[in-house]
Design a protein around this motif. Structure first.
Motif, PDB file in Angstrom:
ATOM      1  N   UNK A   1       0.138  13.296   1.480  1.00 25.83           N
ATOM      2  CA  UNK A   1       0.535  12.592   0.262  1.00 25.83           C
ATOM      3  C   UNK A   1      -0.627  11.710  -0.213  1.00 25.83           C
ATOM      4  N   UNK A   2      -0.767  11.582  -1.515  1.00 23.10           N
ATOM      5  CA  UNK A   2      -1.846  10.772  -2.086  1.00 23.10           C
ATOM      6  C   UNK A   2      -1.562   9.274  -1.967  1.00 23.10           C
ATOM      7  N   UNK A   3      -0.335   8.908  -1.650  1.00 20.62           N
ATOM      8  CA  UNK A   3       0.030   7.496  -1.562  1.00 20.62           C
ATOM      9  C   UNK A   3      -0.131   6.920  -0.163  1.00 20.62           C
ATOM     10  N   UNK A   4      -0.614   7.712   0.783  1.00 25.07           N
ATOM     11  CA  UNK A   4      -0.843   7.237   2.145  1.00 25.07           C
ATOM     12  C   UNK A   4      -2.185   6.515   2.189  1.00 25.07           C
ATOM     13  N   UNK A   5      -2.160   5.312   2.772  1.00 24.17           N
ATOM     14  CA  UNK A   5      -3.367   4.499   2.899  1.00 24.17           C
ATOM     15  C   UNK A   5      -3.572   4.209   4.387  1.00 24.17           C
ATOM     16  N   UNK A   6      -4.817   4.345   4.838  1.00 25.15           N
ATOM     17  CA  UNK A   6      -5.106   4.124   6.257  1.00 25.15           C
ATOM     18  C   UNK A   6      -5.760   2.764   6.456  1.00 25.15           C
ATOM     19  N   UNK A   7      -5.242   2.017   7.427  1.00 23.20           N
ATOM     20  CA  UNK A   7      -5.782   0.720   7.825  1.00 23.20           C
ATOM     21  C   UNK A   7      -6.132   0.784   9.306  1.00 23.20           C
ATOM     22  N   UNK A   8      -6.681  -0.310   9.837  1.00 16.31           N
ATOM     23  CA  UNK A   8      -7.034  -0.345  11.258  1.00 16.31           C
ATOM     24  C   UNK A   8      -5.801  -0.178  12.131  1.00 16.31           C
ATOM     25  N   UNK A   9      -4.664  -0.654  11.661  1.00 18.46           N
ATOM     26  CA  UNK A   9      -3.426  -0.624  12.452  1.00 18.46           C
ATOM     27  C   UNK A   9      -2.657   0.681  12.324  1.00 18.46           C
ATOM     28  N   UNK A  10      -3.072   1.588  11.449  1.00 22.69           N
ATOM     29  CA  UNK A  10      -2.392   2.872  11.286  1.00 22.69           C
ATOM     30  C   UNK A  10      -2.338   3.306   9.831  1.00 22.69           C
ATOM     31  N   UNK A  11      -1.565   4.352   9.561  1.00 25.49           N
ATOM     32  CA  UNK A  11      -1.391   4.868   8.206  1.00 25.49           C
ATOM     33  C   UNK A  11      -0.069   4.364   7.648  1.00 25.49           C
ATOM     34  N   UNK A  12      -0.117   3.859   6.409  1.00 25.07           N
ATOM     35  CA  UNK A  12       1.062   3.299   5.769  1.00 25.07           C
ATOM     36  C   UNK A  12       1.201   3.860   4.360  1.00 25.07           C
ATOM     37  N   UNK A  13       2.429   3.853   3.852  1.00 21.97           N
ATOM     38  CA  UNK A  13       2.695   4.265   2.472  1.00 21.97           C
ATOM     39  C   UNK A  13       2.383   3.075   1.570  1.00 21.97           C
ATOM     40  N   UNK A  14       1.694   3.324   0.466  1.00 17.41           N
ATOM     41  CA  UNK A  14       1.339   2.242  -0.449  1.00 17.41           C
ATOM     42  C   UNK A  14       2.484   1.868  -1.385  1.00 17.41           C
ATOM     43  N   UNK A  15       3.570   2.656  -1.390  1.00 17.87           N
ATOM     44  CA  UNK A  15       4.670   2.436  -2.318  1.00 17.87           C
ATOM     45  C   UNK A  15       5.933   1.915  -1.629  1.00 17.87           C
ATOM     46  N   UNK A  16       6.234   2.432  -0.444  1.00 14.95           N
ATOM     47  CA  UNK A  16       7.495   2.115   0.211  1.00 14.95           C
ATOM     48  C   UNK A  16       7.241   1.635   1.640  1.00 14.95           C
ATOM     49  N   UNK A  17       7.895   0.556   2.099  1.00 13.06           N
ATOM     50  CA  UNK A  17       7.602   0.014   3.422  1.00 13.06           C
ATOM     51  C   UNK A  17       8.214   0.777   4.602  1.00 13.06           C
ATOM     52  N   UNK A  18       9.244   1.616   4.355  1.00 14.59           N
ATOM     53  CA  UNK A  18       9.891   2.347   5.453  1.00 14.59           C
ATOM     54  C   UNK A  18       9.995   3.828   5.082  1.00 14.59           C
ATOM     55  N   UNK A  19       8.911   4.600   5.242  1.00 15.00           N
ATOM     56  CA  UNK A  19       8.887   5.997   4.811  1.00 15.00           C
ATOM     57  C   UNK A  19       9.949   6.886   5.447  1.00 15.00           C
ATOM     58  N   UNK A  20      10.332   6.610   6.680  1.00 16.23           N
ATOM     59  CA  UNK A  20      11.334   7.449   7.350  1.00 16.23           C
ATOM     60  C   UNK A  20      12.656   7.454   6.589  1.00 16.23           C
ATOM     61  N   UNK A  21      13.028   6.327   6.004  1.00 18.27           N
ATOM     62  CA  UNK A  21      14.282   6.238   5.245  1.00 18.27           C
ATOM     63  C   UNK A  21      14.232   7.095   3.976  1.00 18.27           C
ATOM     64  N   UNK A  22      13.061   7.240   3.381  1.00 17.14           N
ATOM     65  CA  UNK A  22      12.924   8.054   2.176  1.00 17.14           C
ATOM     66  C   UNK A  22      13.122   9.535   2.473  1.00 17.14           C
ATOM     67  N   UNK A  23      12.781   9.973   3.678  1.00 15.85           N
ATOM     68  CA  UNK A  23      12.871  11.381   4.042  1.00 15.85           C
ATOM     69  C   UNK A  23      14.213  11.727   4.686  1.00 15.85           C
ATOM     70  N   UNK A  24      15.068  10.761   4.933  1.00 15.12           N
ATOM     71  CA  UNK A  24      16.312  11.001   5.658  1.00 15.12           C
ATOM     72  C   UNK A  24      17.249  11.968   4.931  1.00 15.12           C
ATOM     73  N   UNK A  25      17.377  11.860   3.626  1.00 21.84           N
ATOM     74  CA  UNK A  25      18.319  12.698   2.867  1.00 21.84           C
ATOM     75  C   UNK A  25      17.635  13.780   2.048  1.00 21.84           C
ATOM     76  N   UNK A  26      16.404  14.096   2.358  1.00 29.34           N
ATOM     77  CA  UNK A  26      15.674  15.122   1.626  1.00 29.34           C
ATOM     78  C   UNK A  26      14.265  14.653   1.341  1.00 29.34           C
ATOM     79  N   UNK A  27      13.572  15.356   0.454  1.00 31.16           N
ATOM     80  CA  UNK A  27      12.184  14.983   0.173  1.00 31.16           C
ATOM     81  C   UNK A  27      12.076  13.615  -0.489  1.00 31.16           C
ATOM     82  N   UNK A  28      11.023  12.905  -0.149  1.00 23.35           N
ATOM     83  CA  UNK A  28      10.748  11.593  -0.728  1.00 23.35           C
ATOM     84  C   UNK A  28      10.448  11.764  -2.217  1.00 23.35           C
ATOM     85  N   UNK A  29      11.007  10.900  -3.040  1.00 19.42           N
ATOM     86  CA  UNK A  29      10.773  11.028  -4.477  1.00 19.42           C
ATOM     87  C   UNK A  29       9.385  10.538  -4.878  1.00 19.42           C
ATOM     88  N   UNK A  30       8.664   9.859  -3.984  1.00 19.33           N
ATOM     89  CA  UNK A  30       7.309   9.418  -4.268  1.00 19.33           C
ATOM     90  C   UNK A  30       6.258  10.421  -3.793  1.00 19.33           C
TER      91      UNK A  30
END
Length: 96
Positions: free
Chosen positions: A37-66
């Motif tokens: 995904x183009x919205x993934x940003x990598x930091x020293x502590x790991x890879x994070x989504x730049x739009x949503x703080x809990x990516x697993x919840x976005x994928x729980x019911x189907x594809x993430x809308x972001x």
């Protein structure tokens, strides 16, 4: 305000004077489905989504809308035309 937990030095919408206001007090790292995904940003502590703080919840019911790397299927009728979901719902309700 700048993030104090996982992404130090980055402006975060969830930071307040009292710390991170998101559930758990910090953003969560991305899940496997987020790779590419183009919205993934990598930091020293790991890879994070730049739009949503809990990516697993976005994928729980189907594809993430972001998600920028997921192609969504467009429903088509027998003749190959795109189906308008609003009109399809109205037709289905009328035939009950």
């Amino acid at each position: 305000m700048e993030c104090q937990t996982n992404k130090p030095g980055v402006n975060c919408n969830f930071m307040t004077r009292h710390g991170c206001s998101f559930e758990g007090g910090a953003c969560y790292t991305i899940v496997e489905q987020c790779e590419g995904c183009a919205k993934v940003v990598e930091y020293e502590t790991g890879k994070f989504c730049s739009v949503y703080p809990h990516p697993e919840m976005k994928w729980r019911k189907g594809p993430c809308n972001f998600a920028t790397h997921v192609k969504r299927e467009v429903e088509k009728d027998e003749s190959g035309k795109k189906i308008n979901p609003l009109k399809a719902a109205k037709r289905a309700a009328r035939m009950r």
